[in-house]
Design a protein around this motif. Structure first.
Motif, PDB file in Angstrom:
ATOM      1  N   GLN A  76       0.820  -1.211   0.000  1.00 27.72           N
ATOM      2  CA  GLN A  76       0.000   0.000   0.000  1.00 27.72           C
ATOM      3  C   GLN A  76       0.855   1.263   0.000  1.00 27.72           C
ATOM      4  OE1 GLN A  76      -2.556  -0.606   3.366  1.00 27.72           O
ATOM      5  NE2 GLN A  76      -3.835  -2.083   2.292  1.00 27.72           N
ATOM      6  N   GLY A  77       2.052   1.183   0.546  1.00 32.50           N
ATOM      7  CA  GLY A  77       2.938   2.338   0.579  1.00 32.50           C
ATOM      8  C   GLY A  77       3.752   2.508  -0.689  1.00 32.50           C
ATOM      9  N   ASP A  78       3.478   1.718  -1.713  1.00 35.30           N
ATOM     10  CA  ASP A  78       4.175   1.775  -2.999  1.00 35.30           C
ATOM     11  C   ASP A  78       5.681   1.628  -2.839  1.00 35.30           C
ATOM     12  OD1 ASP A  78       4.186   1.893  -5.781  1.00 35.30           O
ATOM     13  OD2 ASP A  78       4.523   4.053  -5.791  1.00 35.30           O
ATOM     14  N   MET A  79       6.088   0.642  -2.056  1.00 31.57           N
ATOM     15  CA  MET A  79       7.514   0.383  -1.818  1.00 31.57           C
ATOM     16  C   MET A  79       8.051  -0.767  -2.662  1.00 31.57           C
ATOM     17  SD  MET A  79       8.105   2.518   0.622  1.00 31.57           S
ATOM     18  CE  MET A  79       7.208   3.437   1.841  1.00 31.57           C
ATOM     19  N   VAL A  80       7.160  -1.611  -3.184  1.00 34.56           N
ATOM     20  CA  VAL A  80       7.581  -2.822  -3.883  1.00 34.56           C
ATOM     21  C   VAL A  80       8.326  -2.502  -5.175  1.00 34.56           C
ATOM     22  CG1 VAL A  80       6.808  -4.967  -4.975  1.00 34.56           C
ATOM     23  CG2 VAL A  80       5.717  -4.171  -2.855  1.00 34.56           C
ATOM     24  N   HIS A  81       7.702  -1.726  -6.063  1.00 35.78           N
ATOM     25  CA  HIS A  81       8.321  -1.459  -7.360  1.00 35.78           C
ATOM     26  C   HIS A  81       9.608  -0.649  -7.248  1.00 35.78           C
ATOM     27  CE1 HIS A  81       4.253  -2.740  -8.621  1.00 35.78           C
ATOM     28  NE2 HIS A  81       4.982  -3.408  -9.485  1.00 35.78           N
ATOM     29  N   PRO A  82       9.670   0.389  -6.399  1.00 33.33           N
ATOM     30  CA  PRO A  82      10.960   1.082  -6.257  1.00 33.33           C
ATOM     31  C   PRO A  82      12.070   0.143  -5.784  1.00 33.33           C
ATOM     32  CG  PRO A  82       9.221   2.427  -5.342  1.00 33.33           C
ATOM     33  CD  PRO A  82       8.605   1.092  -5.681  1.00 33.33           C
ATOM     34  N   TYR A  83      11.758  -0.751  -4.844  1.00 34.19           N
ATOM     35  CA  TYR A  83      12.785  -1.693  -4.371  1.00 34.19           C
ATOM     36  C   TYR A  83      13.238  -2.605  -5.513  1.00 34.19           C
ATOM     37  CZ  TYR A  83      15.335  -5.336  -2.074  1.00 34.19           C
ATOM     38  OH  TYR A  83      16.328  -6.211  -1.742  1.00 34.19           O
ATOM     39  N   LEU A  84      12.284  -3.176  -6.250  1.00 31.02           N
ATOM     40  CA  LEU A  84      12.642  -4.079  -7.346  1.00 31.02           C
ATOM     41  C   LEU A  84      13.458  -3.366  -8.427  1.00 31.02           C
ATOM     42  CD1 LEU A  84       9.321  -6.110  -7.729  1.00 31.02           C
ATOM     43  CD2 LEU A  84      11.483  -6.901  -6.736  1.00 31.02           C
ATOM     44  N   ARG A  85      13.058  -2.139  -8.774  1.00 33.87           N
ATOM     45  CA  ARG A  85      13.822  -1.381  -9.793  1.00 33.87           C
ATOM     46  C   ARG A  85      15.242  -1.106  -9.304  1.00 33.87           C
ATOM     47  NH1 ARG A  85       8.777   1.439 -10.407  1.00 33.87           N
ATOM     48  NH2 ARG A  85       9.568   3.061  -9.029  1.00 33.87           N
ATOM     49  N   ARG A  86      15.400  -0.764  -8.047  1.00 36.80           N
ATOM     50  CA  ARG A  86      16.738  -0.493  -7.496  1.00 36.80           C
ATOM     51  C   ARG A  86      17.560  -1.769  -7.436  1.00 36.80           C
ATOM     52  NH1 ARG A  86      15.646   4.140  -2.874  1.00 36.80           N
ATOM     53  NH2 ARG A  86      14.540   5.536  -4.293  1.00 36.80           N
ATOM     54  N   ARG A  87      16.934  -2.855  -7.071  1.00 35.08           N
ATOM     55  CA  ARG A  87      17.637  -4.138  -6.990  1.00 35.08           C
ATOM     56  C   ARG A  87      18.138  -4.577  -8.364  1.00 35.08           C
ATOM     57  NH1 ARG A  87      17.914  -8.792  -3.595  1.00 35.08           N
ATOM     58  NH2 ARG A  87      17.882 -10.684  -4.838  1.00 35.08           N
ATOM     59  N   GLU A  88      17.344  -4.300  -9.394  1.00 38.55           N
ATOM     60  CA  GLU A  88      17.718  -4.667 -10.761  1.00 38.55           C
ATOM     61  C   GLU A  88      18.655  -3.650 -11.415  1.00 38.55           C
ATOM     62  OE1 GLU A  88      13.936  -5.073 -12.689  1.00 38.55           O
ATOM     63  OE2 GLU A  88      13.464  -6.927 -11.622  1.00 38.55           O
ATOM     64  N   GLY A  89      18.957  -2.551 -10.709  1.00 29.83           N
ATOM     65  CA  GLY A  89      19.830  -1.523 -11.257  1.00 29.83           C
ATOM     66  C   GLY A  89      19.144  -0.592 -12.236  1.00 29.83           C
ATOM     67  N   LYS A  90      17.825  -0.616 -12.286  1.00 27.89           N
ATOM     68  CA  LYS A  90      17.069   0.245 -13.193  1.00 27.89           C
ATOM     69  C   LYS A  90      16.773   1.610 -12.598  1.00 27.89           C
ATOM     70  CE  LYS A  90      14.787  -3.604 -15.500  1.00 27.89           C
ATOM     71  NZ  LYS A  90      13.500  -4.280 -15.734  1.00 27.89           N
ATOM     72  N   GLU A  91      17.025   1.757 -11.325  1.00 25.68           N
ATOM     73  CA  GLU A  91      16.776   3.017 -10.620  1.00 25.68           C
ATOM     74  C   GLU A  91      17.915   3.230  -9.628  1.00 25.68           C
ATOM     75  OE1 GLU A  91      13.534   4.167  -7.298  1.00 25.68           O
ATOM     76  OE2 GLU A  91      12.670   3.742  -9.276  1.00 25.68           O
ATOM     77  N   ALA A  92      18.363   4.458  -9.516  1.00 21.82           N
ATOM     78  CA  ALA A  92      19.455   4.772  -8.587  1.00 21.82           C
ATOM     79  C   ALA A  92      18.986   4.632  -7.141  1.00 21.82           C
ATOM     80  CB  ALA A  92      19.946   6.201  -8.827  1.00 21.82           C
ATOM     81  N   VAL A  93      19.888   4.152  -6.302  1.00 23.96           N
ATOM     82  CA  VAL A  93      19.598   4.065  -4.868  1.00 23.96           C
ATOM     83  C   VAL A  93      19.767   5.453  -4.283  1.00 23.96           C
ATOM     84  CG1 VAL A  93      20.303   3.081  -2.661  1.00 23.96           C
ATOM     85  CG2 VAL A  93      20.362   1.676  -4.726  1.00 23.96           C
TER      86      VAL A  93
END
Length: 154
Positions: A76-93
């Motif tokens: 509900q806090g929209d944390m899943v997709h940002p974590y997955l993108r960061r884990r895959e290197g698609k988004e900067a930490v």
């Protein structure tokens, strides 16, 4: 578990017990990444199984993240997709503030655990020191003392 160890010894000639089970077994993690987890405690639900191929766990802490991320708070806090993108290197930490790096580093800047939410709340801002007043004093209205009751006489 004893029966499983006995079966392993009889079928494969391999003798194991709780103390000698390998901590990080690549074949086990390959099975988990394919979501072949029916009957595996904590990661057998459909929601958990659908996340496993996306998260691609390779070590025990990845499973800790897996169990934590498939919960109402992170979803509900929209944390899943940002974590997955960061884990895959698609988004900067990134960290909301530099002083939160220590709290959020293991989860790539995304608060996934309840403990992290409590730790984030306790990190004072770098620009000003924490106020010395108690939390109760901050919430008490300053215009009226606590417990004062005015009464009218007729």
């Amino acid at each position: 578990m004893r029966r499983a160890f006995d079966l392993l010894k009889a079928q494969k000639g391999k003798s194991l017990d709780l103390a000698t089970i390998p901590a990080e077994d690549s074949a086990t993690y390959a099975m988990i990444r394919k979501a072949d987890t029916v009957g595996v405690f904590q990661i057998e639900s459909r929601a958990q199984m659908s996340m496993l191929p996306r998260l691609k766990p390779e070590r025990f802490y990845d499973l800790v993240i897996e169990v934590a991320i498939v919960r109402p708070g992170p979803i509900q806090g929209d944390m899943v997709h940002p974590y997955l993108r960061r884990r895959e290197g698609k988004e900067a930490v990134e960290y909301p503030k530099p002083e939160l790096r220590k709290v959020l580093e293991k989860t790539l800047g995304v608060p996934l655990f309840q403990e992290q939410a409590m730790q984030v709340a306790m990190v004072p801002p770098a620009s000003r020191p924490p106020r010395p007043t108690s939390s109760a004093a901050r919430w008490r209205p300053s215009s009226s003392p606590v417990g004062s009751i005015t009464s009218r006489t007729s």
